[in-house]
Design a protein around this motif. Structure first.
Motif, PDB file in Angstrom:
ATOM      1  N   SER A   1     -29.517 -24.266  28.656  1.00 15.04           N
ATOM      2  CA  SER A   1     -30.328 -23.311  27.380  1.00 15.04           C
ATOM      3  C   SER A   1     -28.915 -22.441  26.770  1.00 15.04           C
ATOM      4  N   GLN A   2     -27.612 -23.006  27.590  1.00 12.79           N
ATOM      5  CA  GLN A   2     -26.821 -21.894  27.207  1.00 12.79           C
ATOM      6  C   GLN A   2     -24.890 -22.194  26.614  1.00 12.79           C
ATOM      7  N   ARG A   3     -25.159 -23.840  26.756  1.00 17.81           N
ATOM      8  CA  ARG A   3     -24.523 -24.489  26.289  1.00 17.81           C
ATOM      9  C   ARG A   3     -23.752 -23.707  25.227  1.00 17.81           C
ATOM     10  N   GLY A   4     -24.451 -22.810  23.992  1.00 22.02           N
ATOM     11  CA  GLY A   4     -23.854 -22.013  23.172  1.00 22.02           C
ATOM     12  C   GLY A   4     -23.011 -20.587  23.591  1.00 22.02           C
ATOM     13  N   ARG A   5     -23.017 -20.223  25.062  1.00 23.06           N
ATOM     14  CA  ARG A   5     -22.969 -19.326  25.472  1.00 23.06           C
ATOM     15  C   ARG A   5     -21.640 -19.503  26.099  1.00 23.06           C
ATOM     16  N   ILE A   6     -21.087 -20.362  26.526  1.00 21.23           N
ATOM     17  CA  ILE A   6     -20.138 -20.533  27.831  1.00 21.23           C
ATOM     18  C   ILE A   6     -19.308 -20.948  27.365  1.00 21.23           C
ATOM     19  N   ASP A   7     -17.434 -20.839  27.963  1.00 27.03           N
ATOM     20  CA  ASP A   7     -16.436 -21.463  27.667  1.00 27.03           C
ATOM     21  C   ASP A   7     -15.275 -21.767  28.925  1.00 27.03           C
ATOM     22  N   GLY A   8     -14.397 -21.335  28.647  1.00 27.17           N
ATOM     23  CA  GLY A   8     -12.898 -22.214  29.642  1.00 27.17           C
ATOM     24  C   GLY A   8     -13.043 -21.273  30.349  1.00 27.17           C
ATOM     25  N   ARG A   9     -13.983 -19.952  30.029  1.00 20.82           N
ATOM     26  CA  ARG A   9     -13.383 -18.859  31.354  1.00 20.82           C
ATOM     27  C   ARG A   9     -14.615 -18.278  31.697  1.00 20.82           C
ATOM     28  N   THR A  10     -15.445 -19.108  31.375  1.00 21.58           N
ATOM     29  CA  THR A  10     -17.296 -19.190  31.971  1.00 21.58           C
ATOM     30  C   THR A  10     -16.777 -19.383  33.716  1.00 21.58           C
ATOM     31  N   VAL A  11     -17.349 -18.956  35.018  1.00 20.35           N
ATOM     32  CA  VAL A  11     -17.497 -19.288  36.103  1.00 20.35           C
ATOM     33  C   VAL A  11     -19.564 -19.177  36.737  1.00 20.35           C
ATOM     34  N   VAL A  12     -18.849 -20.136  37.360  1.00 18.26           N
ATOM     35  CA  VAL A  12     -20.582 -20.627  37.747  1.00 18.26           C
ATOM     36  C   VAL A  12     -20.336 -20.815  39.151  1.00 18.26           C
ATOM     37  N   CYS A  13     -20.876 -19.858  40.145  1.00 16.24           N
ATOM     38  CA  CYS A  13     -21.100 -19.784  41.717  1.00 16.24           C
ATOM     39  C   CYS A  13     -22.770 -20.248  41.673  1.00 16.24           C
ATOM     40  N   VAL A  14     -23.314 -21.807  42.760  1.00 14.51           N
ATOM     41  CA  VAL A  14     -23.828 -21.664  42.766  1.00 14.51           C
ATOM     42  C   VAL A  14     -24.302 -22.017  44.829  1.00 14.51           C
ATOM     43  N   LEU A  15     -25.230 -20.932  44.301  1.00 11.98           N
ATOM     44  CA  LEU A  15     -25.855 -20.318  46.285  1.00 11.98           C
ATOM     45  C   LEU A  15     -26.983 -20.207  46.646  1.00 11.98           C
ATOM     46  N   THR A  16     -27.294 -21.763  46.540  1.00  8.85           N
ATOM     47  CA  THR A  16     -28.886 -22.171  46.776  1.00  8.85           C
ATOM     48  C   THR A  16     -28.726 -22.958  48.023  1.00  8.85           C
ATOM     49  N   HIS A  17     -27.515 -23.880  47.769  1.00 10.20           N
ATOM     50  CA  HIS A  17     -27.480 -25.024  49.379  1.00 10.20           C
ATOM     51  C   HIS A  17     -28.674 -24.997  49.195  1.00 10.20           C
ATOM     52  N   ASP A  18     -29.466 -25.818  48.477  1.00 11.07           N
ATOM     53  CA  ASP A  18     -30.676 -26.621  48.305  1.00 11.07           C
ATOM     54  C   ASP A  18     -30.475 -27.478  46.818  1.00 11.07           C
ATOM     55  N   ALA A  19     -30.056 -28.729  47.588  1.00 13.67           N
ATOM     56  CA  ALA A  19     -29.795 -30.511  46.807  1.00 13.67           C
ATOM     57  C   ALA A  19     -31.250 -29.841  45.690  1.00 13.67           C
ATOM     58  N   LYS A  20     -32.248 -29.239  46.147  1.00 12.21           N
ATOM     59  CA  LYS A  20     -33.476 -30.051  44.834  1.00 12.21           C
ATOM     60  C   LYS A  20     -32.858 -29.241  43.479  1.00 12.21           C
ATOM     61  N   PHE A  21     -31.782 -28.185  43.511  1.00 18.25           N
ATOM     62  CA  PHE A  21     -31.396 -27.003  42.820  1.00 18.25           C
ATOM     63  C   PHE A  21     -30.481 -27.389  42.490  1.00 18.25           C
ATOM     64  N   ASP A  22     -28.811 -27.485  43.703  1.00 17.31           N
ATOM     65  CA  ASP A  22     -27.646 -28.296  43.274  1.00 17.31           C
ATOM     66  C   ASP A  22     -27.441 -28.727  42.952  1.00 17.31           C
ATOM     67  N   VAL A  23     -27.925 -30.138  43.084  1.00 16.62           N
ATOM     68  CA  VAL A  23     -27.608 -31.479  42.301  1.00 16.62           C
ATOM     69  C   VAL A  23     -27.761 -31.441  40.925  1.00 16.62           C
ATOM     70  N   PRO A  24     -28.886 -30.784  40.733  1.00 21.05           N
ATOM     71  CA  PRO A  24     -28.906 -31.157  38.750  1.00 21.05           C
ATOM     72  C   PRO A  24     -28.369 -30.526  38.364  1.00 21.05           C
ATOM     73  N   LEU A  25     -28.005 -28.737  39.104  1.00 19.03           N
ATOM     74  CA  LEU A  25     -26.798 -28.022  38.338  1.00 19.03           C
ATOM     75  C   LEU A  25     -25.782 -28.703  38.465  1.00 19.03           C
ATOM     76  N   LEU A  26     -25.035 -29.079  39.544  1.00 19.50           N
ATOM     77  CA  LEU A  26     -23.766 -29.536  39.586  1.00 19.50           C
ATOM     78  C   LEU A  26     -23.567 -30.375  38.684  1.00 19.50           C
ATOM     79  N   GLU A  27     -24.469 -31.461  38.646  1.00 15.16           N
ATOM     80  CA  GLU A  27     -24.512 -32.710  37.901  1.00 15.16           C
ATOM     81  C   GLU A  27     -23.895 -32.522  35.741  1.00 15.16           C
ATOM     82  N   ARG A  28     -24.678 -31.043  35.673  1.00  7.49           N
ATOM     83  CA  ARG A  28     -24.544 -30.364  34.301  1.00  7.49           C
ATOM     84  C   ARG A  28     -22.993 -30.098  34.646  1.00  7.49           C
ATOM     85  N   ALA A  29     -23.017 -29.152  35.442  1.00  7.64           N
ATOM     86  CA  ALA A  29     -22.033 -28.026  35.368  1.00  7.64           C
ATOM     87  C   ALA A  29     -20.203 -28.238  35.539  1.00  7.64           C
ATOM     88  N   LEU A  30     -20.206 -30.258  36.268  1.00 10.11           N
ATOM     89  CA  LEU A  30     -18.524 -30.681  36.394  1.00 10.11           C
ATOM     90  C   LEU A  30     -18.605 -31.777  35.324  1.00 10.11           C
TER      91      LEU A  30
END
Length: 394
Positions: free
Chosen positions: A266-295
């Motif tokens: 939902s944030q595609r239009g509000r993020i840019d090359g300065r945006t920092v993402v910190c994934v702290l859940t260390h739970d695969a059901k949250f992490d993997v779909p999120l990182l698949e997009r973030a990377l």
């Protein structure tokens, strides 16, 4: 000027004259970056800083003199081995400082720029810092949709020059870049300063970069706190409403209850090359779909918490999802630098240190272990070195 916008806008709204000293060029181990500013009101009040203390007194006096004379001036401050009492930088670097008097209502470009700055709107202030006398100090406030202010009629004024710097400043604003641009009087780019050229300092003032913290755990509260300290607009997101509450994360600018990957989408239009993402859940059901997009997005930094075993398992799942090695190489995991951190607060320092090093190109080694410059050189922004402005200490 963005850091002191609120105060100078208050002076401007009250009709008080003032002068702004802005760092417009840096070389060597200088303490502040281009855009750092000190403002002095007509009655002597000062806000901001250009050097962290080394030359503040001298710059303050230059501002007072500019208010009285109404004339802008470009000064260079450096280090002098010959004169131990010269005004200069003890760190050995060089600062070019442009001092500009401001009278409310006298410059439409500056008036508009201060108004946009105070409102938090993206704007690039383009100011002439070197060139023909009739243009020195001229200011345009450039936005994505146009610009406000004009070059006053004079022997050096051309419509082509105004159109050219507006276009250059708009491109720099889009990239969030600040730096110098040298143009000929006909508006054409020049490789170096010289007779018939105009040097502009373009300062891009954009909203704060974003830090997206996924996982409403105790470590997230400390990461959010230090992220805000570093100047990020911080969002904490978690799919569990019992944990994602404003009470638990008072330092966050916003707390969102949503699935992490869905929120990122939902944030595609509000993020840019300065945006920092910190994934702290260390739970695969949250992490993997999120990182698949973030990377796959052009983000400034992507880090994920977890043990080395968790990291290996996470990489395997991401490969199964179709990510290539170049995309996986962007992942900072386990997140943070090896500081021996144990507590949430120490871990937050570790994460923040890695983010700063990644952004600035730091080696992550102790400064005491090296001999090179302390401050890393910024990416070049069309900044010729010569001819130099008048120098206080060389």
């Amino acid at each position: 000027m963005q850091d002191i916008a609120e105060q100078v806008r208050a002076w401007h709204a009250a009709g008080r004259s003032f002068a702004v000293a802005t760092v417009v060029g840096v070389s060597g181990s200088a303490p502040r970056e281009p855009g750092a500013a000190l403002a002095v009101s007509a009655d002597g009040e000062a806000v901001g800083s250009v050097s962290g203390g080394c030359v503040e007194g001298a710059v303050y006096e230059l501002c007072r003199a500019a208010i009285l004379s109404g004339e802008p001036v470009l000064e260079r401050f450096g280090y002098s081995d010959e004169d131990a009492f010269a005004v200069g930088l003890t760190c050995g670097g060089v600062l070019d400082v442009f001092v500009q008097p401001v009278v409310p209502g006298a410059d439409a470009g500056m008036d508009a720029g201060l108004e946009l700055l105070a409102d938090g709107a993206p704007v690039a202030l383009a100011r002439v810092v070197d060139g023909p006398g009739d243009l020195l100090g001229a200011t345009l406030a450039v936005t994505a949709g146009g610009h406000r202010g004009t070059l006053a009629a004079g022997p050096s004024t051309t419509g082509a020059l105004e159109r050219a710097i507006a276009a250059e400043a708009r491109a720099m604003l889009d990239a969030g870049r600040t730096g110098q641009v040298v143009l000929g009087l006909d508006g054409r780019p020049c490789d170096e300063r010289g007779l018939g050229t105009v040097t502009w300092f373009v300062e891009s003032c954009v909203p704060a970069p974003r830090m997206l913290v996924f996982g409403a755990i105790d470590f997230a509260a400390s990461v959010a706190r230090i992220g805000r300290f570093l100047g990020y607009r911080v969002t904490v997101c978690d799919a569990r409403p019992v944990f994602a509450t404003k009470r638990r994360f008072p330092e966050a600018d916003e707390v969102v209850v949503d699935w992490p990957h869905r929120y990122l989408d939902s944030q595609r239009g509000r993020i840019d090359g300065r945006t920092v993402v910190c994934v702290l859940t260390h739970d695969a059901k949250f992490d993997v779909p999120l990182l698949e997009r973030a990377l796959r997005l052009p983000l400034g930094y992507v880090g994920a918490m977890g043990s080395r075993r968790t990291h290996r398992e996470r990489l395997a799942k991401l490969r199964e999802a179709g990510l290539g090695e170049a995309e996986l190489a962007r992942l900072r995991s386990p997140i943070g630098l090896d500081l021996g951190a144990r507590t949430p607060e120490e871990t937050a320092v570790s994460v923040a240190a890695e983010i700063v090093a990644h952004r600035r190109g730091g080696s992550c080694l102790p400064l005491s272990s090296g001999e090179g410059p302390i401050h890393h050189e910024a990416a070049p922004a069309a900044r010729p070195e010569e001819p130099a402005p008048r120098t206080h200490a060389a």
